[in-house]
Design an enzyme around this catalytic site. Structure first.
Site, PDB file in Angstrom:
ATOM      1  N   GLY A  14       0.814  -1.212   0.000  1.00  0.00           N
ATOM      2  CA  GLY A  14       0.000   0.000   0.000  1.00  0.00           C
ATOM      3  C   GLY A  14       0.844   1.257   0.000  1.00  0.00           C
ATOM      4  O   GLY A  14       0.522   2.233   0.675  1.00  0.00           O
ATOM      5  N   ASN A  16       1.416   3.401  -2.376  1.00  0.00           N
ATOM      6  CA  ASN A  16       1.097   4.431  -3.384  1.00  0.00           C
ATOM      7  C   ASN A  16       0.312   5.601  -2.807  1.00  0.00           C
ATOM      8  O   ASN A  16       0.041   6.571  -3.519  1.00  0.00           O
ATOM      9  CB  ASN A  16       0.311   3.814  -4.545  1.00  0.00           C
ATOM     10  N   GLY A  18      -1.122   7.712   1.232  1.00  0.00           N
ATOM     11  CA  GLY A  18      -1.271   7.750   2.682  1.00  0.00           C
ATOM     12  C   GLY A  18      -0.017   7.403   3.454  1.00  0.00           C
ATOM     13  O   GLY A  18       1.098   7.823   3.118  1.00  0.00           O
ATOM     14  N   GLY A  20       1.567   4.582   3.735  1.00  0.00           N
ATOM     15  CA  GLY A  20       2.548   3.799   2.976  1.00  0.00           C
ATOM     16  C   GLY A  20       3.447   4.665   2.129  1.00  0.00           C
ATOM     17  O   GLY A  20       4.665   4.460   2.076  1.00  0.00           O
ATOM     18  N   SER A 143      -5.044  -0.868  13.997  1.00  0.00           N
ATOM     19  CA  SER A 143      -5.808   0.324  14.352  1.00  0.00           C
ATOM     20  C   SER A 143      -6.470   0.118  15.695  1.00  0.00           C
ATOM     21  O   SER A 143      -6.862  -1.003  16.055  1.00  0.00           O
ATOM     22  CB  SER A 143      -6.879   0.622  13.299  1.00  0.00           C
ATOM     23  N   TYR A 169     -14.291  -4.117   9.197  1.00  0.00           N
ATOM     24  CA  TYR A 169     -12.940  -3.560   9.151  1.00  0.00           C
ATOM     25  C   TYR A 169     -12.266  -3.690  10.517  1.00  0.00           C
ATOM     26  O   TYR A 169     -11.075  -4.043  10.606  1.00  0.00           O
ATOM     27  CB  TYR A 169     -12.998  -2.094   8.725  1.00  0.00           C
TER      28      TYR A 169
END
Length: 288
Positions: A14, A16, A18, A20, A143, A169
């Site tokens: 990930g 690409n 935020g 990451g 999280s 989630y």
């Protein structure tokens, strides 16, 4: 052991956008060789170009990886090991939120496969190379929302019987912590330092698939959200700070070592999740 004359190597899923993207940029700025994993070749290459520009480093490569496909995970791991014989840190960062239940090509609920199952498979495939490093680490981005789940629903990991809101989630984020616990228990003596971390609530496009009321609340509170760079800071610290090796296996709320809630410390649940995940992914653990 790894050749200490070559730059350390990190793979970030990930990468690409935020957290990451921010973490990849910081690693590159520090002189690391970065493999930035992304599902979209176009967005991934754009991110690589941006990382190279912002870090003033050309040691950044795209690795195409679709976590919604176990075949893609296996191809990506194979490709990575063809392009490098060194891996020091794996950052399992990519996360997905959906507002409707969908199945992957492998027949699993998409959030559970993307956020948990495939990261476990990727870790298992790269573990032998990781363990060649003098400072091997895995950082699993979780999280604090895991606290909304009373217990891991081990009999309903595809969410066939319960769905709605942000709850699925939250289950995947609990799975990240339980995976960290069990991976540490099985590999700690082999030299792997594994961490789970809540990076904070970050202002990014990640929340676009949250339920409408939650998206609205986040828009109102946007000024209070952390930047991607702030969210990436504890991830990079856990991956690079020599002192943190003493805390291997731990859960961090940003930079603070934190005792997780009982549902995230349940060893029996961690063992059952480990066994089920290995069964559905075909993950093998030669160092177990």
């Amino acid at each position: 052991m790894t050749n200490q004359t070559t730059p350390p190597v990190v793979l970030i899923t990930g990468a690409n956008s935020g957290i990451g993207l921010a973490a990849a940029t910081e690693f590159a700025r520090r002189g690391w060789h970065v493999f930035a994993a992304a599902r979209s070749p176009e967005r991934g290459q754009a991110a690589v170009s941006q990382i190279q520009k912002d870090s003033d480093s050309i040691a950044v490569e795209l690795l195409e990886l679709d976590l919604a496909s176990f075949a893609s995970v296996r191809r990506a791991a194979e490709e990575l090991l063809e392009r490098t014989n060194r891996l020091d840190v794996l950052v399992n960062n990519a996360g997905l939120t959906l507002n409707e239940r969908k199945l992957t090509v492998d027949g699993h609920e998409t959030m559970m496969q993307t956020n948990h199952f495939s990261h476990v498979l990727l870790t298992s495939l790269l573990l032998p190379t990781l363990l060649e490093s003098d400072d091997a680490r895995v950082v699993n981005v979780s999280s604090r929302v895991y606290e909304r789940v009373e217990a891991m629903p081990l009999d309903d990991l595809n969410f066939e019987h319960r769905w709605g809101g942000i709850w699925p989630y939250c289950v995947t984020k609990l799975a990240n912590i339980l995976f960290t616990n069990e991976l540490d228990r099985r590999t700690h003596d082999s030299g792997l330092a594994t961490f789970s971390v809540h990076p904070g609530v970050v202002a990014s496009g990640f929340q676009k698939n949250f339920p409408a009321p939650l998206r609205a609340a986040l828009r109102v509170a946007r000024s209070l959200l952390r930047s991607p760079e702030q969210g990436a800071a504890p991830v990079v610290e856990l991956a690079t700070n020599p002192a943190r090796r003493a805390d291997a296996g731990a859960y961090f709320d940003r930079h603070t070592l934190t005792t997780p809630q009982p549902q995230a410390s349940d060893r029996q649940a961690a063992e059952r999740l480990w066994e089920f995940t290995n069964e559905v992914t075909g993950a093998e653990w030669p160092a177990s």
